[in-house]
Design a protein around this motif. Structure first.
Motif, PDB file in Angstrom:
ATOM      1  N   LYS A   1       2.146   2.054  -3.144  1.00 48.86           N
ATOM      2  CA  LYS A   1       1.054   2.298  -4.095  1.00 48.86           C
ATOM      3  C   LYS A   1       0.942   1.211  -5.161  1.00 48.86           C
ATOM      4  O   LYS A   1       0.649   1.480  -6.328  1.00 48.86           O
ATOM      5  CB  LYS A   1       1.205   3.676  -4.749  1.00 48.86           C
ATOM      6  N   TYR A   2       1.203  -0.029  -4.748  1.00 46.03           N
ATOM      7  CA  TYR A   2       1.065  -1.131  -5.701  1.00 46.03           C
ATOM      8  C   TYR A   2      -0.399  -1.533  -5.783  1.00 46.03           C
ATOM      9  O   TYR A   2      -1.021  -1.881  -4.786  1.00 46.03           O
ATOM     10  CB  TYR A   2       1.913  -2.337  -5.283  1.00 46.03           C
ATOM     11  N   THR A   3      -0.952  -1.498  -6.986  1.00 47.36           N
ATOM     12  CA  THR A   3      -2.368  -1.831  -7.138  1.00 47.36           C
ATOM     13  C   THR A   3      -2.580  -2.929  -8.179  1.00 47.36           C
ATOM     14  O   THR A   3      -3.709  -3.217  -8.559  1.00 47.36           O
ATOM     15  CB  THR A   3      -3.170  -0.581  -7.564  1.00 47.36           C
TER      16      THR A   3
ATOM     17  N   LYS B   1       0.837  -1.205   0.000  1.00 52.33           N
ATOM     18  CA  LYS B   1       0.000   0.000   0.000  1.00 52.33           C
ATOM     19  C   LYS B   1       0.873   1.257   0.000  1.00 52.33           C
ATOM     20  O   LYS B   1       0.650   2.186  -0.787  1.00 52.33           O
ATOM     21  CB  LYS B   1      -0.893  -0.017   1.250  1.00 52.33           C
TER      22      LYS B   1
ATOM     23  N   THR C   1      -2.252  -6.810 -10.101  1.00 53.28           N
ATOM     24  CA  THR C   1      -2.809  -8.112  -9.725  1.00 53.28           C
ATOM     25  C   THR C   1      -1.762  -9.221  -9.802  1.00 53.28           C
ATOM     26  O   THR C   1      -2.054 -10.374  -9.505  1.00 53.28           O
ATOM     27  CB  THR C   1      -3.968  -8.496 -10.680  1.00 53.28           C
TER      28      THR C   1
END
Lengths: 334, 334
Positions: free
Chosen positions: A51-53, A48, A55
């Motif tokens: 800022k890893y979003t 978080k 998959t």
């Protein structure tokens, strides 16, 4: 799609450096996913923060951590919920293609042998480490798993190394040297002399004995020795590199004139440091077990992890494991 | 007046470099004479070419030369008139205080043991070599005589090393480290584990296990190991130093800008090279025999020989040999 299982809790800089390195690795290359094993809350917090979003990185919870104080031979039974043991079990059960860990060498070996089991035909697994040489790199094995070896172990190391260098570095007939204290066949301990004869009779490309200076000179692509000698060599190289780099810093940071000098050779120094940098070479395969395992240095930073993940990805897709398995099923050493 | 016996025919650059080195040494320090042993006509020609007219260097004729092709164990009987055998016999018979040779390690060991004999109480002689570290120097022994060792040998090495460092480098209580693949007492081979216990119980200043990086880090003044490990370490260090110095040269000689840079750090580079230069550290004592013997590197040049002669002179006048003898007569290892 290759699936890489990463022990997020092993090593001095875990989990921070490990999670960061994984994020950087997925940004750099496609075609693989990562399963981070460890304390979910901690790992998610780092993802978080960074800022890893995406998959491609998933987390698998494991609440325990193996430390250097744990008796390696007991971790599999006593620390079932540790990130390392869970990671190895995930690999064993088909949830991924390889495991990467920066945890203790002894514990990694125990998990390798107890959970994944040795490859048929191999008596002793070995740790292979790429070291820098004048002409490129050489694979040093065993670099730390077996303090004492029998002559036949050296031959198995040489064969495993040959497959590794062929698949991973594209060297079709890698040259194998035996670490010794002289180039003549009759040099060394009884074990080494017998190993020499067995290597000479084997079908690998054996170039004979290599002394410490030949190893660095780059005369062999693969350097075989017992794990005691290999580990001492490896650590000595690390110490020497750190000594030299420190001396260079002292020379260049002495005063304003020397600092100017440093600017003028900045590029050269940078590429030299990269050459001898264990971070970029980092990641030693545990060879001889039924599964792909890479041990990364205990003090791995994010850059090391990134490189090791990419290396592991290449290893997984190279077909190395299958070919090695076939080779040893064919020959069955006693 | 100290009398130094020099084997003029051993090594790659004999007799030229050896004779030159001796001339430079007598010009540098007083209070010793040199007896050059070897082919008289060749040696005299070099002395004449170099316009040496002094009286401190004498020549003793010996027509044979021991090469690396001679079986070391047979040289004493089969090459009685070789420069090396003659030199050792001269020492044995009181014609000098020490022998210096750049000849083959095996032959030097044979001459040491067969002609001079082991010191009472010592099972195995050892070769001690000073290596550079971050903090100064460390004595690495055994650096090549005994490929395999028993636990008690390590203790004897440690005691001999302690006397050597005390007398030659003025370190009263030199710290002794045992080369191993981990710092914990239970690491390593069975032999090394037993050696650990014996060292711990002995009266030397034992600091425990040292890994390859600790050796270079300078944590110990004396580093004990078997001759296989020691020789591999020594050669690896030489190879690494040559690799790094070569890389530096490439960086600095790339173009006009980098050459300018080199000028600005000239002094720093020079003192760094001196620090890691085996020529200035050159000369390894054979410890544990009844006589002072220094083995110099096979590729010794005139500068090396000069340094080794001065080192030998200091060793002869230090009283080291007498004290060591007394120590071992007192304790009598079985």
């Amino acid at each position: 799609m290759v699936k890489i299982i990463v022990d997020a809790m092993g090593g001095d800089n875990a989990p921070q450096a490990i999670v960061e390195g994984c994020i950087n690795a997925v940004e750099q290359e496609k075609d693989f996913n990562i399963l981070l094993v460890g304390k979910e809350s901690q790992i998610n917090k780092i993802l978080k923060d960074k800022k890893y979003t995406g998959t491609r990185i998933k987390v698998y919870n494991a609440e325990e951590v193996i430390s250097n104080h744990d008796e390696p031979s007991k971790v599999v039974k006593q620390k079932k919920n540790s990130s390392m043991v869970v990671a190895f079990n995930l690999l064993k059960n088909g949830y991924g293609d390889l495991v990467i860990s920066c945890g203790s060498t002894g514990a990694i070996l125990t998990c390798s042998v107890m959970i994944l089991k040795r490859l048929k035909g191999i008596n002793r697994p070995a740790l292979g480490t790429l070291i820098p040489t004048k002409t490129g790199n050489a694979l040093l094995l065993d670099s730390g798993l077996n303090a004492e070896c029998k002559p036949i172990n050296y031959v198995q190391f040489a064969i495993m190394g040959t497959y590794y260098m062929r698949h991973l570095l594209g060297i079709k007939h890698p040259k194998v040297g035996l670490v010794n204290i002289g180039t003549e066949a009759e040099k060394g301990t009884e074990t080494v002399k017998e190993a020499y004869e067995l290597l000479r009779e084997s079908e690998i490309t054996f170039i004979g004995n290599v002394e410490g200076n030949d190893v660095i000179g780059g005369s062999a692509d693969i350097v075989v020795c017992d794990g005691f000698t290999g580990n001492v060599m490896l650590k000595l190289l690390e110490g020497t590199a750190s000594f030299f780099v420190g001396e260079l810093k002292n020379i260049f940071f002495k005063n304003i004139t020397t600092k100017l000098s440093a600017l003028l050779v900045k590029e050269g120094i940078k590429s030299f440091k990269a050459k001898i940098d264990s971070d970029s070479l980092g990641g030693a395969p545990v060879l001889g077990i039924d599964g792909l395992v890479i041990k990364s240095h205990g003090n791995s930073n994010a850059k090391t992890i990134e490189n090791v993940v990419i290396k592991g990805f290449n290893m997984a897709k190279s077909g190395f494991m299958n070919d090695l398995k076939k080779e040893f099923e064919k020959r069955r050493f006693s």
